[in-house]
Design a protein around this motif. Structure first.
Motif, PDB file in Angstrom:
ATOM      1  N   PRO A 664      21.978  41.218  54.749  1.00  0.00           N
ATOM      2  CA  PRO A 664      22.089  39.752  54.707  1.00  0.00           C
ATOM      3  C   PRO A 664      21.217  39.136  53.608  1.00  0.00           C
ATOM      4  N   ALA A 665      20.118  39.838  53.259  1.00  0.00           N
ATOM      5  CA  ALA A 665      19.242  39.310  52.203  1.00  0.00           C
ATOM      6  C   ALA A 665      19.981  39.222  50.876  1.00  0.00           C
ATOM      7  N   VAL A 666      20.933  40.148  50.628  1.00  0.00           N
ATOM      8  CA  VAL A 666      21.728  40.094  49.401  1.00  0.00           C
ATOM      9  C   VAL A 666      22.715  38.938  49.481  1.00  0.00           C
ATOM     10  N   SER A 667      23.329  38.779  50.661  1.00  0.00           N
ATOM     11  CA  SER A 667      24.277  37.670  50.849  1.00  0.00           C
ATOM     12  C   SER A 667      23.604  36.332  50.601  1.00  0.00           C
ATOM     13  N   ASN A 668      22.330  36.225  50.983  1.00  0.00           N
ATOM     14  CA  ASN A 668      21.599  34.969  50.788  1.00  0.00           C
ATOM     15  C   ASN A 668      21.466  34.607  49.319  1.00  0.00           C
ATOM     16  N   GLU A 669      21.490  35.611  48.438  1.00  0.00           N
ATOM     17  CA  GLU A 669      21.368  35.354  46.999  1.00  0.00           C
ATOM     18  C   GLU A 669      22.719  35.292  46.298  1.00  0.00           C
ATOM     19  N   ARG A 670      23.595  36.246  46.610  1.00  0.00           N
ATOM     20  CA  ARG A 670      24.887  36.290  45.913  1.00  0.00           C
ATOM     21  C   ARG A 670      25.898  35.309  46.488  1.00  0.00           C
ATOM     22  N   LEU A 671      25.584  34.748  47.653  1.00  0.00           N
ATOM     23  CA  LEU A 671      26.500  33.852  48.350  1.00  0.00           C
ATOM     24  C   LEU A 671      27.776  34.605  48.711  1.00  0.00           C
ATOM     25  N   SER A 672      28.895  33.935  48.708  1.00  0.00           N
ATOM     26  CA  SER A 672      30.146  34.560  49.132  1.00  0.00           C
ATOM     27  C   SER A 672      30.970  34.922  47.904  1.00  0.00           C
ATOM     28  N   ALA A 673      31.257  36.202  47.754  1.00  0.00           N
ATOM     29  CA  ALA A 673      32.112  36.642  46.641  1.00  0.00           C
ATOM     30  C   ALA A 673      33.403  37.221  47.230  1.00  0.00           C
ATOM     31  N   ASN A 674      34.143  37.970  46.435  1.00  0.00           N
ATOM     32  CA  ASN A 674      35.448  38.484  46.881  1.00  0.00           C
ATOM     33  C   ASN A 674      35.458  40.008  46.963  1.00  0.00           C
ATOM     34  N   GLU A 675      34.341  40.586  47.412  1.00  0.00           N
ATOM     35  CA  GLU A 675      34.226  42.040  47.447  1.00  0.00           C
ATOM     36  C   GLU A 675      35.253  42.694  48.379  1.00  0.00           C
ATOM     37  N   THR A 676      35.543  42.049  49.518  1.00  0.00           N
ATOM     38  CA  THR A 676      36.503  42.633  50.452  1.00  0.00           C
ATOM     39  C   THR A 676      37.893  42.680  49.827  1.00  0.00           C
ATOM     40  N   TYR A 677      38.262  41.626  49.111  1.00  0.00           N
ATOM     41  CA  TYR A 677      39.532  41.600  48.382  1.00  0.00           C
ATOM     42  C   TYR A 677      39.566  42.734  47.349  1.00  0.00           C
ATOM     43  N   ASP A 678      38.464  42.899  46.605  1.00  0.00           N
ATOM     44  CA  ASP A 678      38.404  43.961  45.590  1.00  0.00           C
ATOM     45  C   ASP A 678      38.573  45.335  46.225  1.00  0.00           C
ATOM     46  N   ALA A 679      37.932  45.541  47.385  1.00  0.00           N
ATOM     47  CA  ALA A 679      38.035  46.832  48.072  1.00  0.00           C
ATOM     48  C   ALA A 679      39.460  47.086  48.541  1.00  0.00           C
ATOM     49  N   MET A 680      40.131  46.039  49.003  1.00  0.00           N
ATOM     50  CA  MET A 680      41.514  46.204  49.450  1.00  0.00           C
ATOM     51  C   MET A 680      42.442  46.552  48.276  1.00  0.00           C
ATOM     52  N   ILE A 681      42.203  45.933  47.136  1.00  0.00           N
ATOM     53  CA  ILE A 681      42.980  46.271  45.939  1.00  0.00           C
ATOM     54  C   ILE A 681      42.789  47.758  45.598  1.00  0.00           C
ATOM     55  N   GLU A 682      41.545  48.211  45.684  1.00  0.00           N
ATOM     56  CA  GLU A 682      41.239  49.615  45.385  1.00  0.00           C
ATOM     57  C   GLU A 682      41.977  50.555  46.338  1.00  0.00           C
ATOM     58  N   LEU A 683      41.977  50.220  47.624  1.00  0.00           N
ATOM     59  CA  LEU A 683      42.632  51.069  48.614  1.00  0.00           C
ATOM     60  C   LEU A 683      44.154  51.027  48.449  1.00  0.00           C
ATOM     61  N   MET A 684      44.681  49.867  48.098  1.00  0.00           N
ATOM     62  CA  MET A 684      46.126  49.742  47.885  1.00  0.00           C
ATOM     63  C   MET A 684      46.581  50.600  46.696  1.00  0.00           C
ATOM     64  N   GLU A 685      45.734  50.638  45.665  1.00  0.00           N
ATOM     65  CA  GLU A 685      46.072  51.489  44.523  1.00  0.00           C
ATOM     66  C   GLU A 685      46.104  52.956  44.945  1.00  0.00           C
ATOM     67  N   TYR A 686      45.155  53.358  45.787  1.00  0.00           N
ATOM     68  CA  TYR A 686      45.113  54.748  46.264  1.00  0.00           C
ATOM     69  C   TYR A 686      46.372  55.079  47.064  1.00  0.00           C
ATOM     70  N   TYR A 687      46.750  54.164  47.949  1.00  0.00           N
ATOM     71  CA  TYR A 687      47.934  54.387  48.802  1.00  0.00           C
ATOM     72  C   TYR A 687      49.246  54.078  48.076  1.00  0.00           C
ATOM     73  N   LYS A 688      49.133  53.461  46.885  1.00  0.00           N
ATOM     74  CA  LYS A 688      50.314  52.975  46.166  1.00  0.00           C
ATOM     75  C   LYS A 688      51.073  51.928  46.982  1.00  0.00           C
ATOM     76  N   HIS A 689      50.301  51.089  47.698  1.00  0.00           N
ATOM     77  CA  HIS A 689      50.877  49.959  48.423  1.00  0.00           C
ATOM     78  C   HIS A 689      50.886  48.737  47.501  1.00  0.00           C
TER      79      HIS A 689
END
Length: 998
Positions: A664-689
């Motif tokens: 949470p200490a990192v979240s307090n500085e970086r605020l809200s970014a789109n890391e979960t979206y980026d991770a999903m894109i990465e997984l979709m590329e792996y699955y070819k979804h």
């Protein structure tokens, strides 16, 4: 030089309040005399629109009264609310437009500057904002270097706009010891835009990006006004023939020299209550410097009573991590002060047997409106006179009956008893110091207090506090324990704090440590945050011969008539819609393609979901505040987000799920970014979804509860979010999910992404637990905060293994909080939540009280902590009507946490112990005043809390594997045996309840 310094022993202290300006001449060498070294005192009304006039008049009078040699004066010290009032009053004449330059290549863009400012202040201050490369990670390494060309380009735009106040705010800038990015950017701006005011956020405040930036914006906006004001002070000193150092008092009770105050006026915002507390202790305690216990200070003014606590160090207890100024959240050091509507001018109403006192007041009109002064309003001062105080004309209140006088005094005592008890953090009786012009109305006996002391010169205690202020130095740093011990880090911080105090003008031989705190960072290996504060006596030698504001040309302070040209608030309305909580209905529409209802989430829904998710986080999961701001702004920009019931899932639906992982200490500085979206894109590329059908949350608790709304929004994948999650709460690790209770191997393949271009795939595992450990090791190397996307799941698994309707549950809990606020029923918020979550068999009020202990430590290699809550009696509650009997009564409740609360153990008055709740059941600690959840970062001494227990889903409690993964043993407590809190009731679906009827 030495002999001259010896002669400069006298100090003048001034405190400018809203009603009066007080001044004293003090000789600290006479502090042991009955007069405590006070040579002269004067109180004058603060009536002139130019406060300098009042200061000059008051100082002139005490100089004449004391007849001292002016060459013996070491310093003039002023405490003033002048600067903060300009912000509170939205006074556009005194506030400047500000440009903000953020240093972060990849982060913070989703939550722009001014995101949480009140609209009226935003309109006045928001000049421009931009983002340039830069920023640090939590370990002090660079996210990206500064690119000079980017800064130069932004300077051109700022120049075109004519803005001459700039804030430079970099991610993790307070720990930037090596790169000094903010300083680098400041030098470029100074070269490109000579003469502009530049505020570096790291010089203003500490860790907590948005709050630090907010504080920097407020500071930058009043810089011009601060310089004019201090010039006015210098001009007044010249007219008074004073040739000494000029200081202002800071929020923490220490001094700031005039040039520094002109560049950091925010440090003076809350100096008034601090001056009052320190002055009270100096006047009323013979062992002021060496006292062994805390002391409560009750300062009674004309309208309010302010109550604070002085620690044994002689300095005020500080407020929680975040405080608000004029509706703006900042993380600046402020004294913890509770105020109640009770003062000398409080209006007393007698209606038969019923007597009320305040909270409305005649204020500074007391001397004309109170009965004893010939007026026609019955005030608390009139009651004091009727009871024997020799003030005004007592014959004017001769008609008051003894029963009315007693009833009013009893009401005043109840108000004071309650607020004093609220400030205590242990059952031991503490002394109370009673000061302020209205203190004659206060009771001379208070419950739970060892003695009530009304010291000499109590009416000018705040000016005395200004005169005795010390010089301080503070260090706040994050260090690695990989190659040094915590003890070594603490010693380093102590030494640095001492050197800062000496550099600021403290006499080295008098410097002492006032505060040292070491806090291991949650979920970050080998990182500890240390705060150290040192204070010492002002040394005239340090500034001998210095003209205390030499850098400020003496010039008259501008006079502002109170009525003129204030910024109109008309047309500056908050964009948040005003809704009727009782009649509001969410928007649920049948999807013509699927035939199933879909809940289209509104701003109101997002706010309620965020508040509810924090309650279900059980103190963990991270604050949803940044996610809420981002989703709110997306809705305002026209994007949509939808929620569906599990019954709308199709057998072949591809369901993606995930969330944030890290500190949470990192979240307090970086605020809200789109890391979960980026991770999903990465997984979709792996699955070819190319896409997926439905988004789902890893956990409903905390910020992660809102993540699927982000990725499922029309801004990204435009997919509905399923009303379910894999925890029904928050847990520390990825494998503590109901999915892992019933199947293994469902966590991989998975992906994590850092948000700044780094990602990792994990495709195979031998067990579920190692997945979390491997990813966390990678997470630490990727900045200690990543988005995570897990192996896509199916309808069958969601229906069989997940906790259903948890978004509905979060929304209902959030609605409870909103409804309680609208109807002023937050004291019974827990009872209202119990009805929403399934009734008294499902949820219980475990305890009511106040936090009297907060401990944080490293244990078994992990960051743990524990809070201790002491019970308060029902009659001490703000309202006891409608309150349920608590599960535990008397004694204290202890709640250990590993970011999430683990168990609640009742320690009775006789020393016997009983566990009243434990994981996997939910334990939520609610702020009794707001009804909202407290997360681990908000735990602090003295907060009034209500502890709510909620029965967990049987997905956890009905199998040995569920308890093995989610029970006390999984959190490190092998000796605690799980005992169910109650009977689980599945939350009611919002989608189905509000769906259009056929």
């Amino acid at each position: 030089m030495g002999s001259l310094a010896v002669q400069k022993t006298l100090r003048i202290g001034v405190d400018v309040g809203g009603t009066n300006t007080d001044a004293v001449v003090l000789d600290p060498s006479l502090s042991s005399t009955p007069e405590r070294g006070v040579l002269a005192q004067h109180k004058t009304p603060t009536t002139s629109p130019n406060v300098t006039d009042g200061i000059e008049a008051a100082v002139r009078i005490v100089l004449e009264q004391s007849a001292i040699d002016r060459n013996r004066i070491a310093c003039l010290t002023i405490g003033t609310t002048h600067f903060v009032n300009a912000i509170v009053e939205h006074d556009a004449r005194r506030l400047s437009k500000v440009a903000i330059m953020r240093l972060s290549k990849s982060f913070t863009k989703e939550i722009p500057p001014f995101s949480d400012f009140p609209p009226a202040l935003k309109k006045i201050m928001n000049g421009y904002y931009c983002f340039v490369s830069g920023g640090l990670h939590i370990d002090g390494s660079e996210e990206a270097p500064i690119v000079e060309a980017e800064v130069v380009e932004q300077c051109k735009k700022i120049k075109e706009l004519g803005i001459d106040a700039i804030v430079v705010s970099g991610v993790f800038s307070p720990i930037d010891e090596h790169f000094k990015q903010e300083e680098h950017v400041r030098k470029i701006i100074q070269r490109e835009l000579p003469g502009v005011d530049i505020v570096c956020s790291s010089e203003v405040s500490n860790i907590g990006f948005l709050e630090r930036e907010n504080a920097s914006i407020l500071n930058a906006s009043i810089l011009k006004f601060a310089r004019k004001t201090i010039r006015g002070f210098r001009a007044a000193m010249k007219r008074l023939d004073l040739h000494c150092a000029l200081y202002l008092t800071q929020n923490d009770g220490t001094l700031i020299d005039a040039p520094s105050a002109a560049s950091l006026p925010i440090r003076t915002f809350s100096s008034g209550p601090t001056n009052s507390m320190r002055g009270a202790a100096y006047l009323g305690l013979a062992d002021f410097e060496g006292k062994k216990t805390s002391t409560i200070v009750v300062d009674v003014g004309g309208t309010t009573t302010d109550v604070g606590v002085l620690l044994p160090s002689g300095f005020p207890r500080q407020a929680s991590a975040y405080v608000t100024v004029a509706g703006v959240k900042i993380n600046f050091s402020m004294p913890h002060v509770e105020s109640i509507g009770l003062g000398g001018g409080s209006i007393v109403r007698i209606n038969g047997e019923s007597v009320t006192v305040g909270p409305d007041s005649v204020g500074h009109y007391l001397t004309t409106k109170a009965k004893v002064f010939g007026g026609d309003v019955l005030t608390a001062t009139d009651i004091a006179v009727a009871a024997g105080e020799p003030i005004g004309d007592s014959s004017k209140v001769a008609d008051l009956t003894p029963s009315s006088i007693s009833a009013a005094q009893a009401r005043i005592r109840t108000l004071v008893d309650r607020v004093v008890d609220m400030m205590k953090t242990s059952p031991e009786p503490l002394p109370v110091l009673l000061v302020g012009g209205g203190s004659v109305i206060a009771p001379k006996e208070i419950d739970g207090v060892s003695e009530v002391i009304q010291p000499p010169f109590h009416s000018v205690a705040n000016a005395v506090g200004a005169a005795i202020s010390k010089v301080g130095g503070t260090i706040d740093m994050i260090q690695s324990t990989a190659e040094q011990t915590i003890a070594q880090i603490v010693e380093k911080a102590k030494a640095m704090a001492i050197e800062r105090a000496v550099a600021a003008g403290a006499s080295r031989e008098t410097v002492m440590l006032a505060e040292v705190d070491a806090m291991p960072l949650q979920y970050v290996a080998n990182q500890v945050r240390v705060i150290a504060r040192a204070v010492g006596e002002f040394s005239p030698d340090a500034f001998s011969g210095q003209d205390a504001a030499a850098s400020l040309d003496a010039e008259e302070e501008e006079t502002y008539a109170e009525e003129s040209a204030k910024e109109s608030k008309a047309g500056v309305e908050d964009a948040t819609p005003i809704i009727d909580v009782d009649t509001y209905k969410p928007t649920v529409i049948n999807n013509p393609k699927t035939g199933h209802p879909e809940w289209f989430v509104s701003e109101t829904d997002v706010e309620w979901l965020a508040d509810g998710c924090y309650v279900l986080g059980c103190a963990g999961g991270g604050s949803p505040f940044s996610e809420y701001i981002k989703l709110r702004d997306m809705i305002r920009a026209g994007y949509t987000m939808r929620i569906i019931d599990s019954s709308a899932l199709k057998e072949d639906d591809l369901i993606y799920w995930g969330g944030h992982m890290g500190s949470p200490a990192v979240s307090n500085e970086r605020l809200s970014a789109n890391e979960t979206y980026d991770a999903m894109i990465e997984l979709m590329e792996y699955y070819k979804h190319e896409s997926f059908d439905v988004a789902m949350s890893l956990e409903i608790g905390g910020a992660n509860g809102l993540q699927p709304l982000l990725v499922g929004s029309s801004r990204f994948f435009d997919r509905p979010t399923i009303d379910a999650d894999w925890m029904g709460r928050a847990y520390p690790t990825y494998w503590q999910t109901t999915l892992c209770v019933y199947e293994t191997g469902q966590l991989v393949p998975c992906a994590i992404a850092s948000g700044d271009g780094k990602s990792i795939l994990m495709t195979k595992t031998t067990n579920d637990e190692i997945v979390d450990r491997a990813l966390r090791a990678s997470c630490a190397e990727m900045g200690s905060r990543v988005g995570m996307a897990a192996k896509p799941t199916t309808k069958e698994r969601v229906v069989k293994y997940s906790v259903l309707n948890t978004m509905s549950l979060a929304w209902r809990i959030g609605r409870c909080i909103a409804r309680a606020k609208a109807h002023n029923t937050t004291s019974s918020i827990a009872e209202q939540m119990i009805e929403e979550v399934g009734g008294p068999e499902t949820a219980k009020v475990l305890f009511r009280g106040k936090i009297i202990g907060v401990e944080r430590r490293l244990w078994k290699g992990h960051s743990y902590g524990e809070i201790t809550i002491q019970q308060i009696a029902d009659e001490e509650q703000e309202s006891s009507s409608g309150l349920r009997k608590t599960v535990a009564e008397g004694g204290v409740l202890k709640i250990p946490f590993k970011n999430e609360n683990i168990y609640a153990k009742h320690v009775k008055d006789d020393g016997t112990e009983e566990y009243v709740a434990m994981v996997p059941d939910l334990i939520a600690v609610l702020d009794t005043q707001s009804g909202k959840a407290l997360g681990v970062p908000e735990y602090r001494y003295g907060v009034m809390v209500t502890v709510l227990g909620i029965t967990c889903s049987p997905r956890w409690s009905d199998t040995p594997k569920g308890l093995e993964i989610g029970g006390p043993a999984a959190m490190g407590y092998d000796d605690v045996v799980y005992k169910p809190l109650g009977k689980y009731v599945e939350p009611k679906s919002v989608v189905l309840e509000y769906a259009p009827k056929p």
